[in-house]
Scaffold this active site. Sequence first.
Site, PDB file in Angstrom:
ATOM      1  N   HIS A  39     -26.188 -15.523 -25.211  1.00 51.38           N
ATOM      2  CA  HIS A  39     -26.069 -15.563 -23.855  1.00 51.38           C
ATOM      3  C   HIS A  39     -27.287 -16.746 -23.234  1.00 51.38           C
ATOM      4  O   HIS A  39     -27.004 -17.438 -22.188  1.00 51.38           O
ATOM      5  CB  HIS A  39     -26.267 -14.382 -23.257  1.00 51.38           C
ATOM      6  CG  HIS A  39     -25.300 -13.349 -23.234  1.00 51.38           C
ATOM      7  ND1 HIS A  39     -25.117 -12.205 -22.324  1.00 51.38           N
ATOM      8  CD2 HIS A  39     -24.069 -13.521 -23.853  1.00 51.38           C
ATOM      9  CE1 HIS A  39     -24.214 -11.454 -22.855  1.00 51.38           C
ATOM     10  NE2 HIS A  39     -23.247 -12.308 -23.633  1.00 51.38           N
ATOM     11  N   ASP A  45     -50.177 -17.307 -36.586  1.00 50.54           N
ATOM     12  CA  ASP A  45     -51.532 -17.381 -36.391  1.00 50.54           C
ATOM     13  C   ASP A  45     -52.025 -16.401 -37.732  1.00 50.54           C
ATOM     14  O   ASP A  45     -51.256 -16.317 -38.573  1.00 50.54           O
ATOM     15  CB  ASP A  45     -52.260 -16.812 -35.185  1.00 50.54           C
ATOM     16  CG  ASP A  45     -51.821 -15.421 -35.078  1.00 50.54           C
ATOM     17  OD1 ASP A  45     -51.209 -14.537 -35.883  1.00 50.54           O
ATOM     18  OD2 ASP A  45     -52.351 -14.640 -33.796  1.00 50.54           O
ATOM     19  N   THR A  89     -48.261  -9.615 -32.148  1.00 48.30           N
ATOM     20  CA  THR A  89     -47.068  -8.802 -31.446  1.00 48.30           C
ATOM     21  C   THR A  89     -45.951  -9.840 -31.280  1.00 48.30           C
ATOM     22  O   THR A  89     -45.026  -9.375 -30.687  1.00 48.30           O
ATOM     23  CB  THR A  89     -47.625  -8.589 -30.076  1.00 48.30           C
ATOM     24  OG1 THR A  89     -48.326  -9.778 -29.253  1.00 48.30           O
ATOM     25  CG2 THR A  89     -48.953  -7.529 -30.044  1.00 48.30           C
ATOM     26  N   CYS A 147     -46.999 -13.843 -34.558  1.00 50.68           N
ATOM     27  CA  CYS A 147     -48.373 -13.394 -34.311  1.00 50.68           C
ATOM     28  C   CYS A 147     -48.697 -11.893 -34.490  1.00 50.68           C
ATOM     29  O   CYS A 147     -47.477 -11.384 -34.892  1.00 50.68           O
ATOM     30  CB  CYS A 147     -49.203 -14.016 -33.062  1.00 50.68           C
ATOM     31  SG  CYS A 147     -48.418 -13.469 -31.479  1.00 50.68           S
ATOM     32  N   HIS A 183     -22.745 -18.478 -18.984  1.00 49.59           N
ATOM     33  CA  HIS A 183     -24.141 -18.685 -19.418  1.00 49.59           C
ATOM     34  C   HIS A 183     -24.763 -20.128 -19.223  1.00 49.59           C
ATOM     35  O   HIS A 183     -25.879 -20.089 -18.877  1.00 49.59           O
ATOM     36  CB  HIS A 183     -24.246 -18.138 -20.921  1.00 49.59           C
ATOM     37  CG  HIS A 183     -23.736 -16.779 -20.892  1.00 49.59           C
ATOM     38  ND1 HIS A 183     -24.258 -15.567 -20.326  1.00 49.59           N
ATOM     39  CD2 HIS A 183     -22.523 -16.234 -21.854  1.00 49.59           C
ATOM     40  CE1 HIS A 183     -23.471 -14.688 -20.803  1.00 49.59           C
ATOM     41  NE2 HIS A 183     -22.468 -15.082 -21.514  1.00 49.59           N
TER      42      HIS A 183
HETATM   43  C1  RB5 Z   1     -54.927 -11.937 -32.550  1.00 54.27           C
HETATM   44  O1  RB5 Z   1     -55.820 -10.851 -32.639  1.00 54.27           O
HETATM   45  C2  RB5 Z   1     -53.753 -11.546 -31.618  1.00 54.27           C
HETATM   46  O2  RB5 Z   1     -53.964 -11.467 -30.416  1.00 54.27           O
HETATM   47  C3  RB5 Z   1     -52.396 -12.266 -31.811  1.00 54.27           C
HETATM   48  O3  RB5 Z   1     -52.128 -12.331 -33.055  1.00 54.27           O
HETATM   49  C4  RB5 Z   1     -51.016 -11.706 -30.745  1.00 54.27           C
HETATM   50  O4  RB5 Z   1     -50.924 -10.444 -31.075  1.00 54.27           O
HETATM   51  C5  RB5 Z   1     -51.306 -12.311 -29.594  1.00 54.27           C
HETATM   52  O5  RB5 Z   1     -50.206 -12.231 -28.553  1.00 54.27           O
END
Ligand code: RB5
Length: 151
Positions: free
Chosen positions: A98, A8, A67, A65, A133
Amino acid sequence: MKIAIGNDHIGIELKQVIIDELIKRNIEVIDCGTDNADRTDYPIFAEKVANLVSSGAVEKGIIMCGTGVGISIAANKVNGIRCVCCSESYSAMLSRQHNNTNMLALGSRVVGKEVARMIVNAWLDAVYEGDRHQRRIDLISEIETKQKRKI
Ligand code: RB5
């Protein structure tokens, strides 16, 4: 080997670092976007990459993205996808050995460039061990099959 990449608008910061690392390993990269910092929605890119992996058009997918969490959740909705969200290389390695993960998700706001490189290399170097596994992975596939029957 061919790997599809997707991200993203937040994940874009890490994208070029990962592409450069893959090119060093002579891996062909299919970039599914996004290509700019305009706000967008991570499931769009998770789905594009996951469909390429699920269809066998590419061997693996790497997605990013903020996180790594949202985009990995979305990718794991596609049949046959086993996507791990990692911020250290031990889990990345074990997820291949695994769990035979076929997608890796990284958080652009969580890991720095060097740690991201280490994670990608640990993930790519590790080999699926099969054996006991496989039974567990077959059980995961059975969950998918049972879910499809509900639709
Ligand atoms: C976008 O603001 C953010 O929510 C996205 O990049 C991500 O971290 C979502 O899990």
